[in-house]
Scaffold this motif. Structure first.
Motif, PDB file in Angstrom:
ATOM      1  N   ARG A 109     -18.998  16.587 -45.205  1.00 10.75           N
ATOM      2  CA  ARG A 109     -18.953  15.649 -44.078  1.00 10.75           C
ATOM      3  C   ARG A 109     -20.368  15.256 -43.690  1.00 10.75           C
ATOM      4  O   ARG A 109     -21.312  15.987 -43.918  1.00 10.75           O
ATOM      5  N   THR A 110     -20.480  14.089 -43.076  1.00  6.95           N
ATOM      6  CA  THR A 110     -21.703  13.690 -42.407  1.00  6.95           C
ATOM      7  C   THR A 110     -21.306  13.351 -40.979  1.00  6.95           C
ATOM      8  O   THR A 110     -20.557  12.411 -40.742  1.00  6.95           O
ATOM      9  N   GLY A 111     -21.710  14.173 -40.058  1.00  6.63           N
ATOM     10  CA  GLY A 111     -21.240  14.007 -38.684  1.00  6.63           C
ATOM     11  C   GLY A 111     -19.735  14.191 -38.652  1.00  6.63           C
ATOM     12  O   GLY A 111     -19.198  15.143 -39.208  1.00  6.63           O
ATOM     13  N   ALA A 112     -19.048  13.231 -38.060  1.00  2.12           N
ATOM     14  CA  ALA A 112     -17.595  13.316 -37.932  1.00  2.12           C
ATOM     15  C   ALA A 112     -16.860  12.753 -39.142  1.00  2.12           C
ATOM     16  O   ALA A 112     -15.644  12.807 -39.205  1.00  2.12           O
ATOM     17  N   PHE A 113     -17.586  12.205 -40.109  1.00  2.00           N
ATOM     18  CA  PHE A 113     -16.944  11.468 -41.198  1.00  2.00           C
ATOM     19  C   PHE A 113     -16.964  12.223 -42.516  1.00  2.00           C
ATOM     20  O   PHE A 113     -17.990  12.772 -42.919  1.00  2.00           O
ATOM     21  N   PRO A 114     -15.824  12.227 -43.236  1.00  2.00           N
ATOM     22  CA  PRO A 114     -15.794  12.871 -44.547  1.00  2.00           C
ATOM     23  C   PRO A 114     -16.560  12.036 -45.564  1.00  2.00           C
ATOM     24  O   PRO A 114     -16.613  10.816 -45.470  1.00  2.00           O
ATOM     25  N   LEU A 115     -17.159  12.703 -46.539  1.00  2.00           N
ATOM     26  CA  LEU A 115     -17.911  12.014 -47.601  1.00  2.00           C
ATOM     27  C   LEU A 115     -17.013  11.774 -48.812  1.00  2.00           C
ATOM     28  O   LEU A 115     -17.383  12.042 -49.946  1.00  2.00           O
ATOM     29  N   ASP A 116     -15.804  11.270 -48.586  1.00  2.00           N
ATOM     30  CA  ASP A 116     -14.854  11.084 -49.686  1.00  2.00           C
ATOM     31  C   ASP A 116     -14.557   9.623 -49.992  1.00  2.00           C
ATOM     32  O   ASP A 116     -13.656   9.315 -50.768  1.00  2.00           O
ATOM     33  N   GLY A 117     -15.279   8.700 -49.368  1.00  2.00           N
ATOM     34  CA  GLY A 117     -15.073   7.280 -49.632  1.00  2.00           C
ATOM     35  C   GLY A 117     -14.033   6.619 -48.742  1.00  2.00           C
ATOM     36  O   GLY A 117     -13.743   5.447 -48.907  1.00  2.00           O
TER      37      GLY A 117
END
Length: 176
Positions: A109-117
């Motif tokens: 994750r970066t902050g609240a967001f997943p790094l999965d596109g």
């Protein structure tokens, strides 16, 4: 660009290592800040497998002459974009093969967001970059199922996390 019945028009297309800047033509997304905390302005670009040179047309032509599952799978391995679900039948076999360039990501994750596109990501951070693509042989495929049935109706082609840990279309219809 020459336009019939009009004067030629010159346009500027800015691009980054992640792709063309969409914010130049569409503006910033609703609710997005104009600048970062340190005063740098934001721009929105898009990374898409279809923006990279590929051999999809060679794959399509290969499907036209494939005579067996190995030929279909060899042709499917040439697809880059768009990703496809290919269902095939020969005189002796039936099968399914997923084809296309599927990016791999670091995950996390970066902050609240997943790094999965599934969310816009901070392009300035290498943490959000693609790490490669899944090998064609590791994409979902099935041949000659024991029940003799194959169904392709835009459903999820693999369990989330399959195919080397990459998500393959997590927004598939759940059916009726």
């Amino acid at each position: 660009i020459r336009i019939a019945g009009r004067s030629p028009r010159t346009i500027t297309v800015r691009s980054t290592g992640h792709g063309p800047l969409l914010s130049d033509v569409a503006g910033a997304p609703a609710g997005a800040p104009d600048t970062s905390d340190d005063g740098q302005s934001y721009a929105v670009s898009v990374a898409w497998a279809a923006l990279k040179p590929g051999r999809t047309m060679d794959g399509i032509l290969g499907l036209n002459v494939a005579r067996d599952p190995a030929g279909v799978q060899a042709a499917a391995a040439l697809f880059s974009a768009p990703a496809e679900s290919i269902v095939y039948a020969t005189t002796e076999h039936i099968g399914f093969v997923a084809a296309g360039s599927v990016p791999t990501r670091r995950g996390g994750r970066t902050g609240a967001f997943p790094l999965d596109g599934t969310w816009p990501l901070p392009g300035w951070s290498p943490q959000a970059d693609w790490t490669g693509t899944i090998e064609a042989a590791k994409l979902p495929r099935r041949q000659d199922p024991s029940d003799g049935l194959l169904v392709a109706a835009n459903q999820q082609v693999a369990a989330p996390g399959d195919a080397d840990g990459a998500a393959l279309g997590g927004a598939a219809d759940t059916g009726y």
